[in-house]
Design an enzyme around this catalytic site. Structure first.
Site, PDB file in Angstrom:
ATOM      1  N   LEU A 107       0.627  -1.580   0.311  1.00  9.54           N
ATOM      2  CA  LEU A 107       0.101   0.245  -0.116  1.00  9.54           C
ATOM      3  C   LEU A 107       0.718   1.353   0.171  1.00  9.54           C
ATOM      4  O   LEU A 107       2.264   1.218   0.046  1.00  9.54           O
ATOM      5  CB  LEU A 107      -1.212  -0.241   1.586  1.00  9.54           C
ATOM      6  CG  LEU A 107      -1.888  -0.995   1.090  1.00  9.54           C
ATOM      7  CD1 LEU A 107      -2.998  -1.542   2.564  1.00  9.54           C
ATOM      8  CD2 LEU A 107      -2.766  -1.097   0.698  1.00  9.54           C
ATOM      9  N   GLY A 152       1.064  -5.386   1.584  1.00  7.99           N
ATOM     10  CA  GLY A 152       0.069  -5.673   0.229  1.00  7.99           C
ATOM     11  C   GLY A 152       0.781  -6.031  -0.649  1.00  7.99           C
ATOM     12  O   GLY A 152      -0.387  -6.500  -1.532  1.00  7.99           O
ATOM     13  N   ASN A 176       4.607  -7.303   6.731  1.00  7.85           N
ATOM     14  CA  ASN A 176       5.160  -6.731   7.286  1.00  7.85           C
ATOM     15  C   ASN A 176       4.932  -5.459   8.537  1.00  7.85           C
ATOM     16  O   ASN A 176       6.039  -5.732   9.115  1.00  7.85           O
ATOM     17  CB  ASN A 176       6.867  -6.848   6.734  1.00  7.85           C
ATOM     18  CG  ASN A 176       6.413  -5.314   5.736  1.00  7.85           C
ATOM     19  OD1 ASN A 176       5.493  -5.565   5.138  1.00  7.85           O
ATOM     20  ND2 ASN A 176       7.481  -4.580   6.010  1.00  7.85           N
ATOM     21  N   GLU A 177       3.693  -5.519   8.142  1.00  7.93           N
ATOM     22  CA  GLU A 177       3.080  -4.638   8.524  1.00  7.93           C
ATOM     23  C   GLU A 177       2.793  -3.969   9.892  1.00  7.93           C
ATOM     24  O   GLU A 177       3.614  -3.255  10.423  1.00  7.93           O
ATOM     25  CB  GLU A 177       0.774  -5.232   9.373  1.00  7.93           C
ATOM     26  CG  GLU A 177       0.724  -4.213   7.822  1.00  7.93           C
ATOM     27  CD  GLU A 177       0.451  -5.914   6.345  1.00  7.93           C
ATOM     28  OE1 GLU A 177       1.663  -6.547   7.185  1.00  7.93           O
ATOM     29  OE2 GLU A 177       0.038  -5.471   5.612  1.00  7.93           O
TER      30      GLU A 177
HETATM   31  N1  CO8 Z   1       4.184   3.495  -0.202  1.00  5.58           N
HETATM   32  C1  CO8 Z   1       4.779   4.513  -0.560  1.00  5.58           C
HETATM   33  N2  CO8 Z   1       6.135   5.451  -0.815  1.00  5.58           N
HETATM   34  C2  CO8 Z   1       6.765   4.158  -1.049  1.00  5.58           C
HETATM   35  C3  CO8 Z   1       6.617   2.343  -0.634  1.00  5.58           C
HETATM   36  C4  CO8 Z   1       5.671   2.139  -0.036  1.00  5.58           C
HETATM   37  N3  CO8 Z   1       4.723   1.248  -0.283  1.00  5.58           N
HETATM   38  N4  CO8 Z   1       8.155   1.819  -0.770  1.00  5.58           N
HETATM   39  C5  CO8 Z   1       8.654   2.703  -0.367  1.00  5.58           C
HETATM   40  N5  CO8 Z   1       8.448   4.104  -0.837  1.00  5.58           N
HETATM   41  C6  CO8 Z   1      10.072   4.838  -1.816  1.00  5.58           C
HETATM   42  C7  CO8 Z   1      10.648   5.588  -0.744  1.00  5.58           C
HETATM   43  O1  CO8 Z   1      10.020   5.784   0.617  1.00  5.58           O
HETATM   44  C8  CO8 Z   1      11.313   5.580  -1.653  1.00  5.58           C
HETATM   45  O2  CO8 Z   1      10.862   7.676  -1.707  1.00  5.58           O
HETATM   46  P1  CO8 Z   1      12.257   8.688  -2.484  1.00  5.58           P
HETATM   47  O3  CO8 Z   1      12.023   8.500  -3.622  1.00  5.58           O
HETATM   48  O4  CO8 Z   1      10.796   9.565  -1.872  1.00  5.58           O
HETATM   49  O5  CO8 Z   1      13.059   8.525  -0.912  1.00  5.58           O
HETATM   50  C9  CO8 Z   1      11.439   5.306  -3.396  1.00  5.58           C
HETATM   51  O6  CO8 Z   1      10.058   4.369  -2.924  1.00  5.58           O
HETATM   52  C10 CO8 Z   1      12.091   4.000  -3.658  1.00  5.58           C
HETATM   53  O7  CO8 Z   1      12.166   3.215  -2.519  1.00  5.58           O
HETATM   54  P2  CO8 Z   1      13.525   2.664  -1.995  1.00  5.58           P
HETATM   55  O8  CO8 Z   1      14.692   3.350  -1.975  1.00  5.58           O
HETATM   56  O9  CO8 Z   1      13.021   1.815  -0.758  1.00  5.58           O
HETATM   57  O10 CO8 Z   1      13.345   1.717  -3.659  1.00  5.58           O
HETATM   58  P3  CO8 Z   1      14.079   0.037  -3.013  1.00  5.58           P
HETATM   59  O11 CO8 Z   1      14.560  -1.055  -4.417  1.00  5.58           O
HETATM   60  O12 CO8 Z   1      15.923   0.140  -2.502  1.00  5.58           O
HETATM   61  O13 CO8 Z   1      13.324  -1.302  -2.296  1.00  5.58           O
HETATM   62  C11 CO8 Z   1      11.733  -1.997  -1.247  1.00  5.58           C
HETATM   63  C12 CO8 Z   1      12.124  -1.504  -2.477  1.00  5.58           C
HETATM   64  C13 CO8 Z   1      11.691  -3.051  -1.190  1.00  5.58           C
HETATM   65  C14 CO8 Z   1      10.041  -2.484  -1.791  1.00  5.58           C
HETATM   66  C15 CO8 Z   1      11.406  -0.532  -0.582  1.00  5.58           C
HETATM   67  O14 CO8 Z   1      10.756   0.856  -0.948  1.00  5.58           O
HETATM   68  C16 CO8 Z   1      10.824  -1.184   1.060  1.00  5.58           C
HETATM   69  O15 CO8 Z   1      11.041  -1.947   1.618  1.00  5.58           O
HETATM   70  N6  CO8 Z   1       9.172  -0.289   0.545  1.00  5.58           N
HETATM   71  C17 CO8 Z   1       8.571  -0.276   2.042  1.00  5.58           C
HETATM   72  C18 CO8 Z   1       7.633  -1.620   1.548  1.00  5.58           C
HETATM   73  C19 CO8 Z   1       6.550  -1.939   3.125  1.00  5.58           C
HETATM   74  O16 CO8 Z   1       6.512  -1.880   4.113  1.00  5.58           O
HETATM   75  N7  CO8 Z   1       5.203  -1.534   2.035  1.00  5.58           N
HETATM   76  C20 CO8 Z   1       4.308  -1.233   3.418  1.00  5.58           C
HETATM   77  C21 CO8 Z   1       3.318  -0.565   2.902  1.00  5.58           C
HETATM   78  S1  CO8 Z   1       1.591  -1.390   4.395  1.00  5.58           S
HETATM   79  C22 CO8 Z   1       1.390  -2.164   3.650  1.00  5.58           C
HETATM   80  O17 CO8 Z   1       1.093  -2.754   2.114  1.00  5.58           O
HETATM   81  C23 CO8 Z   1      -0.142  -2.954   4.187  1.00  5.58           C
HETATM   82  C24 CO8 Z   1      -0.660  -1.884   4.990  1.00  5.58           C
HETATM   83  C25 CO8 Z   1      -1.777  -2.800   5.946  1.00  5.58           C
HETATM   84  C26 CO8 Z   1      -2.681  -1.738   6.846  1.00  5.58           C
HETATM   85  C27 CO8 Z   1      -3.611  -1.683   7.762  1.00  5.58           C
HETATM   86  C28 CO8 Z   1      -4.271  -0.657   8.657  1.00  5.58           C
HETATM   87  C29 CO8 Z   1      -5.378  -1.574   9.936  1.00  5.58           C
END
Ligand code: CO8
Length: 301
Positions: A107, A152, A176-177
């Site tokens: 997400l 997500g 990994n939430e």
């Molecule tokens: N949302 C928005 N932006 C993101 C996300 C994301 N999920 N993931 C990465 N970005 C952004 C980064 O901040 C970065 O932004 P900027 O260029 O402005 O600095 C850009 O995307 C590139 O990211 P990276 O440099 O980290 O890219 P890599 O290729 O090195 O790594 C990964 C890619 C492995 C995907 C890494 O970005 C990562 O681990 N991202 C986080 C993923 C994550 O933890 N997602 C969880 C989202 S929450 C969800 O899906 C379920 C929520 C359920 C809610 C329930 C509540 C009740």
């Protein structure tokens, strides 16, 4: 609230209409595959190609940098799935990514950070819709996971009938939430539980485990590892096997397996939306998300 969703749907729908205009609604083979075109200077976030001869569509996520599931992405996904579902010439869908190293980052955190409860509600409805369409699809669905797939992104993969992941230990997948200080909703949990069982799910969800691709194979989170360059051919090969099964029998079986899980959400959608909007806008949760975002930026620097 409705306006936000309508605007978003309008944004993506015009592009989708043009892509789907070449399809055959009568179930006969089309000479042309679906091809998305540029429209209104907004590139579609998902490219859909349907080969009407084989009945296999490929949905390629192309939303840089990391295919995060924004409201626009989710709306486009739901519309694309609905179109394919209604198209008799389409019997199976392969999900994959056009972005290097990432299948989907899950997400879009920016949709949940610093937003109003109204926005959170609209966004969550779109997340629900994505899952209901994918988990409840009559088509055969295969995830060709050619990069990391946290949260997500993992949910999308788990919602498919079969998962093939690129054999690269640097790619990870999991719900990994808890690492973000948030909690995977019951239907995320159920979807994982239905794939890997109770013990593994309980451990994985509490610890917010991200499995490397070999570890994901070990616990059954993915079904197969292949070299990255072979992922689409492997997915097509598997799809062909699944499509050889008498369709009505396979579909009824799939529905029998998944309906109780789907019904739990469909009978409780409004409460689930209210719960999310209330939870995600809490100060403590916003603080956790802010820290996680800062960590993402810092890691990059
Ligand atoms: N949302 C928005 N932006 C993101 C996300 C994301 N999920 N993931 C990465 N970005 C952004 C980064 O901040 C970065 O932004 P900027 O260029 O402005 O600095 C850009 O995307 C590139 O990211 P990276 O440099 O980290 O890219 P890599 O290729 O090195 O790594 C990964 C890619 C492995 C995907 C890494 O970005 C990562 O681990 N991202 C986080 C993923 C994550 O933890 N997602 C969880 C989202 S929450 C969800 O899906 C379920 C929520 C359920 C809610 C329930 C509540 C009740």
């Amino acid at each position: 609230m409705a306006t936000v969703l309508r605007q978003s749907a309008k944004l993506t729908f015009s592009g989708l209409c043009s892509s789907f205009s070449v399809q055959c609604r009568n179930g006969r083979a089309c000479a042309m595959p679906y091809v998305h075109h540029r429209y209104n200077s907004t590139t579609p976030k998902i490219k859909v190609d349907l080969d009407s001869t084989s009945g296999i569509a490929v949905m390629k996520f192309q939303s840089p940098p990391v295919n995060s599931l924004s409201l626009d992405f989710l709306t486009e996904f739901a519309i694309s799935m609905e179109k394919l579902e209604m198209d008799k010439s389409c019997r199976g869908v392969i999900l994959t990514s056009a972005q290097p190293k990432v299948f989907s980052a899950g997400l879009d955190i920016m949709e949940m950070y610093g937003k109003s409860p109204e926005h959170a509600s609209v966004f969550w409805k779109a997340v629900q819709e994505m899952w209901l369409k994918l988990y409840g699809s009559n088509m055969v669905t295969i995830a060709a996971i050619n990069g990391s797939s946290p949260a997500g992104g993992c949910l999308m993969s788990l919602s498919c009938d079969y998962r093939i992941m690129a054999d690269n230990p640097r790619y990870s997948i999991g719900l990994n939430e808890t690492l973000l200080g948030i909690v995977a909703p019951f239907w995320f949990k159920d979807t994982m539980l239905n794939v890997v069982g109770h013990r593994e799910t309980e451990k994985a969800l509490q610890l917010g485990l991200l499995y490397s691709s070999p570890d994901a194979l070990k616990v059954g989170l993915v079904d197969q590892l292949v070299p990255e360059e072979k992922i689409l051919s492997a997915a097509t090969e598997t799809m062909t096997k699944w499509l050889a099964i008498p369709e009505h029998a396979r579909q009824i079986t799939k529905s029998m397996m998944r309906k109780p899980t789907l019904d739990k959400l469909t009978s409780n959608r409004e409460n689930d939306i209210k719960y999310f909007a209330n939870f995600i806008t809490k100060d403590s949760i916003q603080k956790s998300l802010g820290m996680y975002l800062a960590m993402l930026k810092k890691r990059k620097a």
